[in-house]
Each structure stands twice: as C-alpha cells, then as structure tokens.
Design a protein around this motif. Structure first.
Motif, short mmCIF file in Angstrom:
data_model
loop_
_atom_site.label_atom_id
_atom_site.label_comp_id
_atom_site.label_asym_id
_atom_site.label_seq_id
_atom_site.Cartn_x
_atom_site.Cartn_y
_atom_site.Cartn_z
N ALA A 136 0.62 6.58 6.62
CA ALA A 136 -0.82 6.44 6.78
C ALA A 136 -1.30 5.17 6.08
O ALA A 136 -2.25 4.52 6.51
CB ALA A 136 -1.54 7.66 6.21
N ALA A 137 -0.62 4.80 4.98
CA ALA A 137 -1.07 3.66 4.18
C ALA A 137 -0.63 2.32 4.75
O ALA A 137 -1.35 1.33 4.64
CB ALA A 137 -0.56 3.79 2.75
N CYS A 138 0.56 2.26 5.35
CA CYS A 138 1.08 0.98 5.82
C CYS A 138 0.21 0.46 6.97
O CYS A 138 0.10 1.11 8.00
CB CYS A 138 2.52 1.10 6.30
SG CYS A 138 3.14 -0.43 7.05
N PRO A 139 -0.40 -0.72 6.80
CA PRO A 139 -1.26 -1.23 7.87
C PRO A 139 -0.49 -1.98 8.95
O PRO A 139 -1.11 -2.57 9.82
CB PRO A 139 -2.21 -2.17 7.11
CG PRO A 139 -1.43 -2.63 5.94
CD PRO A 139 -0.43 -1.56 5.60
N LEU B 11 -7.18 3.32 1.92
CA LEU B 11 -6.04 2.79 2.66
C LEU B 11 -6.43 1.58 3.51
O LEU B 11 -7.35 1.66 4.31
CB LEU B 11 -5.47 3.88 3.59
CG LEU B 11 -5.09 5.20 2.91
CD1 LEU B 11 -4.59 6.19 3.95
CD2 LEU B 11 -4.05 4.98 1.84
N PRO B 12 -5.72 0.45 3.32
CA PRO B 12 -6.00 -0.68 4.20
C PRO B 12 -5.48 -0.33 5.60
O PRO B 12 -4.49 0.39 5.72
CB PRO B 12 -5.18 -1.82 3.59
CG PRO B 12 -4.09 -1.14 2.83
CD PRO B 12 -4.62 0.20 2.40
N GLY B 13 -6.13 -0.82 6.61
CA GLY B 13 -5.60 -0.62 7.95
C GLY B 13 -5.93 0.72 8.57
O GLY B 13 -5.36 1.09 9.59
N ARG B 14 -6.82 1.53 7.94
CA ARG B 14 -7.31 2.77 8.58
C ARG B 14 -8.85 2.69 8.55
O ARG B 14 -9.50 3.33 7.74
CB ARG B 14 -6.84 4.02 7.84
CG ARG B 14 -5.34 4.18 7.77
CD ARG B 14 -4.75 4.59 9.09
NE ARG B 14 -3.28 4.57 9.03
CZ ARG B 14 -2.50 4.58 10.10
NH1 ARG B 14 -3.01 4.60 11.32
NH2 ARG B 14 -1.19 4.55 9.97
N ALA C 150 0.83 -1.21 0.00
CA ALA C 150 0.00 0.00 0.00
C ALA C 150 0.87 1.26 0.00
O ALA C 150 0.51 2.27 -0.60
CB ALA C 150 -0.93 -0.01 1.21
N ARG D 28 1.84 2.13 -3.47
CA ARG D 28 0.70 2.63 -4.23
C ARG D 28 0.48 4.12 -3.98
O ARG D 28 0.17 4.87 -4.89
CB ARG D 28 -0.55 1.84 -3.82
CG ARG D 28 -1.64 1.82 -4.86
CD ARG D 28 -2.84 1.01 -4.35
NE ARG D 28 -2.44 -0.28 -3.82
CZ ARG D 28 -3.01 -0.86 -2.77
NH1 ARG D 28 -4.01 -0.29 -2.14
NH2 ARG D 28 -2.60 -2.03 -2.33
N VAL D 29 0.65 4.56 -2.75
CA VAL D 29 0.28 5.95 -2.43
C VAL D 29 1.42 6.95 -2.61
O VAL D 29 1.17 8.15 -2.75
CB VAL D 29 -0.25 6.07 -0.98
CG1 VAL D 29 -1.46 5.17 -0.79
CG2 VAL D 29 0.81 5.79 0.05
N LEU E 237 -5.89 -8.07 4.51
CA LEU E 237 -5.82 -6.73 3.95
C LEU E 237 -5.33 -6.73 2.50
O LEU E 237 -5.35 -5.69 1.84
CB LEU E 237 -4.90 -5.84 4.81
CG LEU E 237 -5.38 -5.63 6.24
CD1 LEU E 237 -4.36 -4.83 7.03
CD2 LEU E 237 -6.73 -4.90 6.25
N CYS F 180 -2.32 -7.17 1.27
CA CYS F 180 -1.00 -6.63 0.95
C CYS F 180 0.00 -7.72 0.60
O CYS F 180 0.98 -7.47 -0.10
CB CYS F 180 -0.47 -5.79 2.10
SG CYS F 180 -1.46 -4.32 2.39
N GLN G 209 -2.12 -10.01 9.31
CA GLN G 209 -3.32 -9.51 8.63
C GLN G 209 -3.33 -9.73 7.12
O GLN G 209 -3.37 -8.77 6.35
CB GLN G 209 -3.48 -8.02 8.93
CG GLN G 209 -3.94 -7.78 10.37
CD GLN G 209 -3.71 -6.37 10.80
OE1 GLN G 209 -2.58 -5.96 11.05
NE2 GLN G 209 -4.79 -5.59 10.87
#
Lengths: 141, 254, 385
Positions: free
Chosen positions: B156-159, C188-191, B123, B126-127, B244, B246, B241
């Motif tokens: 913010a994107a990294c889960p 966004l994954p995870g938010r 992610a 991607r952003v 998600l 990823c 996870q």
C-alpha cells in the motif's frame, strides 16, 4: 456407591487417552533404535561439534540466517579456523549431508519433530542424482 | 487479612497484565537495536541508469526481465491478479504518468523496464511493522522473507507498484528452479533485491549482465568517478515521481 | 468471572440465536482453514488491490469501538443521567468491536503464524505498531471498566474510586484508536484518495454516527426481547448524537469531493470517479456508493427534522440507514478505491469471493456472540436487582 462403574470407566478412559501415543507407537511397529546418520567421508568435523549440532542446529541455522540476510555476514569461521560459506543448501547439504530427505527428514521423522518451514523456500539438492523434479515438488509437509 | 479465591484470581490477573506490560516496555526500549541499521558495508549508494534510447531501438526486448526472474526463481503466474514481478516492461505513460502530452512518441506504446527503485527514503521501510524490509547503508532495500508477516502494508505504501505478494504457492509456476537461490513461500511480499547476492560476490546485477546493448549501467552513486555518475552528468535523466520524496536510485536516460 | 453463569440460562430463542452464531463461526473457520492452506489467492485480492474487505471491515469496526465514547463522555463529563444505564452497553460494544478488528487484521495476514513478530521486533516508525498498541490498550480499558462497573452494580455498592480516572482515560484513548487508524492510510505517498488531513476527523465523524446508530438499534432490540429498557430519553439523546455526527460526516465527504473534483487534479479525482461512475467500464463499486449516498441523505432527512426523529420507528429506520450507508462507504469503498487506479495507472476490479464472505461472516458472528453474552449477563444482573 452407585457411581463406582462411572468412576472406573472414567479412569480407564483417562489412562487410555494419556497412553495413546505409546499404543500408537506399538501399532506402527516403530523401533527405539534411532536412524544411523552416515558422516560424510571427506570431512571429519561439522561446522561445530557433533553434540552441539545435534542439540542446537536450529539455533546455529537461525544465527546463520539472520547474519546472512540482515548483517551481511556471508562467511562463518568454525572453532578450528575453517571458513564456510553461510548457505543451507550450498554448504550443509550440497557439501556434506546430501539432501533434506537423506539427512533432515530421517531424524525429524523418527523424533516426531515436525520440520521447521525451511523448505517452503529453500531447495534441497535432489535426493537421487538427476532427480530435479524432486526439488520443485519438495516443500512443506 | 484473609485472601479469598476471588481476590487471588484478581491478583493473578493483575500480575499477568503487569508482566505483559513490562515485556512490551522492554521490547520498545530495545527497538533501536543495531541489527537492521548496523551493516558492515561501506558508504556506498548503489544505483542504476537505464538508457531508454537503447531500449527503444530493441523494441519488445525483455532479456533483462527474463534473466532477473530466472536468477531469482520468480514464478510465471498466468493469473494477472496473482502475478509476481521483480523487473518487467511497462508502458511509458504508466511509468511516467502526467509527464508527456498525448502526441509524443512515448505515448504510442513504448515500454520502459521498471523495478524496485531502492529509494533513499523508502515508504515501504517506514511502514513495515516488523522491519522485514529495511534499507542497507549501501542503499539496497532488503526483504527478509523469514520475518515478513504478509500484512501487505508495504504494497500500500510503495508508490511505484514494485512489490508483489505470494497469493498462491509459487513453486508450481517455477519450471526448473535455480538451485543457487531460494524460492519464496505463500503469504510473503517480495521484490527486486538489486542482486545483493551477486554484489556480495563482486558481480554486476543479472539484468545488467543480460543486456546485449549495455542499456543498464549499475554503480556507486556516491563515487564521482563511477561510470554511472559519468553517464548521469552527461545526459538528461529522470526518476519516477521524484516529487513524492522517496528518492529513487533508478535513473532513466531519455 | 463470577457472572458468567448468567450466560448459561436462557430461553429457547436465546439458545437458537447462539446456535445460529456458532454455525456461522464454524463456516467462517472452515473457510479460514482453506485460506490458510491455499493462501490469500482464495480471496478477490490482487497485486493491484492488495487490501480488501478484511481491512475495510477492520477500519469500520474501529469506528464502532471508538463510538463508546459518545455515551461515556456525556455521562461522566456532563452528567447526562439518562445514559447511566447504557454506558456499559457502549463499553461492551467496544470490547466486541475491538475483538472483531483484531480478528480482521489476523485473517488478512499472509503468515499468521508470525504475528508475534510485531511484538518481537517492535517498530515505532510503523503506524501498524501504534495501531496494535492503541487497540489492545483500548480493549483492556473497556474490559476492566465494564467488569468493575457491573460487579459493583451486582453487589449494589458504589464502584471503587480508582475506576473514575480509568474511565476518563478511555475517552481520549477512544479518539486515539481512530486517529491512529486514519494515520495508517493518510501518511502514504502515492495513495491520493487517502492523502487527506481530514481523514482522521472523517473517521471520527463516521464512527460517532455509526456506533450510536448501532447502539440505538441494540437498545430497541433489548427492549423488545428482554426486560431491559434503556429509556426513551436515552434513545432520543443518542438520536441527536447520530444526527450531528452524520451531518458532519456528510459535510466532510462533500469537502473531499469539492477539493478533488474542483481542482481537477487527475490523481485526486480519479478514485472518486471510479467510486461514483466507474472507469473503463469497471464499475463494481458504483451501486455500492450510490446506495450509500441515498441511504445517507434519507437518514439525514429523518434525523434532522425533530418531528421525524422523535418517532422511534423512524429513528430505528434512520439508524439502520446510517449504519448501512457508512458500512458501505467506509467498510468497502474507501479502502478499495485507495488502490484504484494503481501506481501504474491500472484500474483493477475487486469483489470479495465466497470464502472471503464466509470468513467475514464468521468474524461478525464472533462479535455478535460476544455482544449477546455480554448483554445477557448485564440484563440478568439488572433483573436480579
């Protein structure tokens, strides 16, 4: 006609401002003789001809930078066939030019070119042998 | 036709806009440059398996984390808000949320070493608005600290919370830096690089090498005969996870 | 360009206000220089809460910018003549608001000197790239429209024909800026707090409430301070727009709360629990959110009862309540709570520091200064007629 003093004062001010760097140079007693760079004793040739390096070292460094980080190009083959490790600290400085202070800074300071921010991240070998602290404290001006 | 000063200024402004727009269109057109995609590395997918049973037996061990941070000049910043971490221990229930009931051994404070997952579908990549972070064909998610503008969109994107930002100058917190690896500067994001500089020299990652119990196994996930694949085929392993999407490349043997 | 001179003549009160704004800008600039020197560690941001009031204010003011469409659309598509005199106020508000957005993004960057990398390495798969494209396009559109319309008005001639399609284009463009801004967050994954398909509609609803609310306040201020009167009918119609948009906005928020809380899924419910009740005693945003709720409900009561809404004093108070309520909810709560709990299940508090407030104040002052100058020119052009 009454404007004459104003005009001359303005002109004087303009000339003074434009030539300010010259006066500053004289005041600082800077010399027009550039720093003498010592060529490393054990090498005859840099990775590229001297004239090119003097003029375009930043282009080469940026090409090295992008090549190594983004394209996995970790070696550089010079025109004479010598293969170098792509590394600012490891190759340029450690193998030949000593340190940032001894090499880069002398010219950059003389030419009044503010250093690019390489040294915000990259470390220089210590200017004085054994002076590790200088590395940690080094950085951007 | 007489050109008035105002008309001239208008035409000037108009041309400036046109030139600007042209530059933009050209730039968009060349967006697909080969720079980030084209890599000479073969079709590998680097991955890692962590044997949590061995970690459990060495409670409190953080040799992998220390080795990583020493190798890569990761600063030790005491203020929790400004911490920079590449590989560190985190409580099991925080790493695998909602994965166990309250009564298992894991709920009682066991820790798990975590790092960037080097996702197959990251992610963060991607952003990123400048391709300062991108995925190599061998699966390593790279960071270009020269290009990062510090917008922190990737954080913010990294889960997985794998990314750190240099809120302050890291150098005062380094002790004696490792001269073979650069430090970072204020205002860029950083994370684990899977020791790509060591992989290039044919070495194993520093954390793998530092572990006295060989709890970490590193290798090519695309190679059926690699030790990591052998290990994964024999033991039950989980990713963090996976729902998600990823596709983490770090596996935990439980 | 020919009209700039109008901004240089004014009363003592006018110059006093300009001086006040310049002081705020200077303070903000000084704070920014410190941030540039020290790093973003000067702010209240952290590894866990990595976006704060800068990005939240950016989000809020994208809404204010997009709301120009709420005067442009009725006037140009539905021929609502009452808005004839205020469409330009909306467009100029958009110009000031978009500028503020860009400044908020800029002050949030860790390496601002590299800002051009976004253009040098354009990345279509990043929503930030599209946000930059849509925001700068919107800025140019509104600048051109406002300038052409005002120049025509000054000369007493009809506006050139080519401007009409440009104006029509600005309508979907306004929707696009806030949609893309929502896409920044909701892909966004995870938010989980942001992971909601109604984020863009929510953004638009809150935009169409907060923007026209601000416009009502500005029109009332102009009537008091200058010879310009937007007219009771225009203000009344703006009030209706605010009433509808605010109702929809509160409804959307209710939908979010129901989905998250009734399902009971922890990662969706927790950010709301944090916002309204706090978690582990960390409750910095709780008063902010409840104040927002109280103001929203009070405003709705005043706006939905026609008898109250028609009273301009009540309408002014309701508009202020709407603006402040949304400013708290969208300009702070929504962005910060997206980071709570963190992916590693940690609850980290965030509060802006003094220098951070200084920088935010400086950006507001830039926006207010632009708006003051724009409106001064507009009013002067109209007085000359």
């Amino acid at each position: 006609m009454g404007d004459r003093p104003l005009i001359y004062a303005g002109l004087f001010l303009f000339v003074a401002l434009v030539t300010l760097p010259v006066w500053q140079g004289i005041a600082a007693q800077s010399s027009t003789v550039g720093p003498e760079l010592k060529a490393p004793a054990h090498k005859k040739q840099c990775v590229a001809p001297r004239a090119y390096m003097r003029e375009a070292h930043m282009e080469l460094l940026m090409a090295w930078r992008d090549g190594k980080v983004r394209k996995h190009e970790r070696h550089y083959t010079a025109a004479d066939g010598t293969v170098y490790n792509v590394s600012l600290t490891g190759t340029c400085l450690t193998q030949c030019h000593g340190s940032k202070e001894k090499f880069c800074d002398r010219c950059h300071e003389y030419a009044g070119v503010s250093a690019p921010n390489c040294w915000g991240c990259h470390t220089s070998p210590p200017a004085e042998p054994g002076g590790v602290a200088a590395v940690a404290a080094g950085g951007m001006r | 036709m007489k050109l008035t000063r105002k008309d001239f200024l208008r035409v000037l402004a108009g041309s400036a806009v046109a030139v600007g727009a042209g530059t933009l269109v050209h730039a968009v057109g060349s967006a697909n440059d080969k720079e980030s995609a084209g890599s000479t590395v073969g079709k590998k997918r680097w991955g890692m398996a962590v044997d949590l049973r061995k970690c459990r037996e060495e409670k409190g061990c953080d040799l992998c984390s220390r080795a990583c941070h020493r190798t890569h000049n990761v600063p030790q910043i005491p203020d929790r808000a400004h911490e920079v971490k590449w590989l560190w221990n985190e409580r099991h229930d925080k790493v695998f949320p909602f994965q166990q009931n309250d009564y298992t051994r894991q709920a009682l404070g066991e820790t798990v070493p975590i790092l960037c997952n080097h996702c197959t579908n990251p992610a963060c990549v991607r952003v990123c608005p400048t391709q300062a972070t991108w995925k190599r064909t061998d699966g390593v998610v790279m960071m270009d600290y020269h290009r990062c503008i510090g917008c922190r969109y990737c954080m913010a994107a990294c889960p997985y919370g794998s990314r750190s930002f240099n809120y302050v100058d890291p150098r005062p917190y380094l002790g004696t830096p490792n001269p073979d690896f650069p430090t970072r500067t204020t205002g860029v994001v950083e994370k684990c690089n899977f020791c790509e500089e060591r992989l290039a020299d044919g070495k194993q990652p520093a954390c793998v090498e530092a572990c006295p119990r060989n709890a970490m196994v590193f290798g090519d996930l695309n190679d059926g005969n690699s030790p990591i694949r052998q290990l994964l085929s024999g033991r039950y392993a989980v990713q963090r996870q996976p729902e998600l999407g990823c596709g983490p490349s770090i596996f935990y043997l439980v | 360009m020919i009209m700039l001179d109008k901004a240089f003549t004014g009363s003592g009160r006018y110059w006093g206000w300009i001086a006040f704004l310049l002081v705020l800008i200077a303070v903000g600039f000084a704070c920014y220089l410190r941030q540039l020197e020290y790093g973003l560690g000067i702010t209240g941001l952290s590894r866990d809460v990595s976006w704060g009031i800068y990005i939240a204010q950016f989000t809020f003011f994208v809404g204010v910018a997009a709301s120009a469409v709420m005067v442009v659309l009725p006037y140009y598509l539905h021929n609502v003549q009452q808005f004839a005199r205020i469409t330009i106020l909306g467009e100029l508000l958009a110009v000031a608001a978009v500028t503020m957005c860009m400044l908020f993004i800029f002050v949030d960057m860790g390496q601002p000197a590299r800002v051009l990398n976004v253009l040098l390495y354009p990345t279509p798969h990043s929503m930030m790239f599209w946000d930059m494209v849509s925001l700068s396009g919107y800025l140019v559109l509104n600048l051109v429209i406002a300038y052409v319309m005002l120049a025509a008005e000054q000369k007493g001639v009809p506006a050139p024909h080519w401007i009409k399609p440009v104006i029509i284009l600005s309508i979907p463009w306004a929707v696009s800026i806030h949609t893309v801004t929502a896409f920044l967050y909701n892909g966004l994954p995870g938010r989980p707090l942001w992971f909601t398909a109604i984020l863009a509609p929510r953004f638009l609803a809150s935009a169409f409430a907060s923007g026209p609310a601000l416009l009502i306040l500005l029109c009332l201020a102009l009537r008091r301070l200058t010879t310009f009167d937007a007219g009771h009918e225009a203000i009344r119609r703006l009030g209706v727009i605010v009433a509808y948009a605010m109702t929809v906005n509160v409804f959307f928020l209710f939908l979010e709360l129901f989905t998250a809380l009734y399902s009971g899924m922890p990662d969706h419910a927790e950010p709301f629990a944090y916002l309204f009740f706090g978690i582990d005693g960390k409750n910095g945003l709780v008063p902010v959110m409840w104040l927002s709720v109280v103001l929203a409900l009070a405003a709705l009561l005043a706006l939905l009862v026609p008898r109250f809404r028609r009273n301009e004093r009540v309408l002014a108070l309701a508009s202020l309540a709407v603006f402040v309520s949304l400013w708290l909810e969208k300009g702070m709560g929504l962005i910060v709570a997206g980071f709570v709990p963190s992916p590693l299940r940690t609850v980290t508090s965030y509060a802006p520091t003094a220098p951070e407030w200084g920088i935010v104040g400086g950006v507001w002052a830039v926006g207010a200064l632009m708006l003051t100058l724009f409106y001064k020119i507009t009013v002067s052009v109209r007085e000359a007629d």
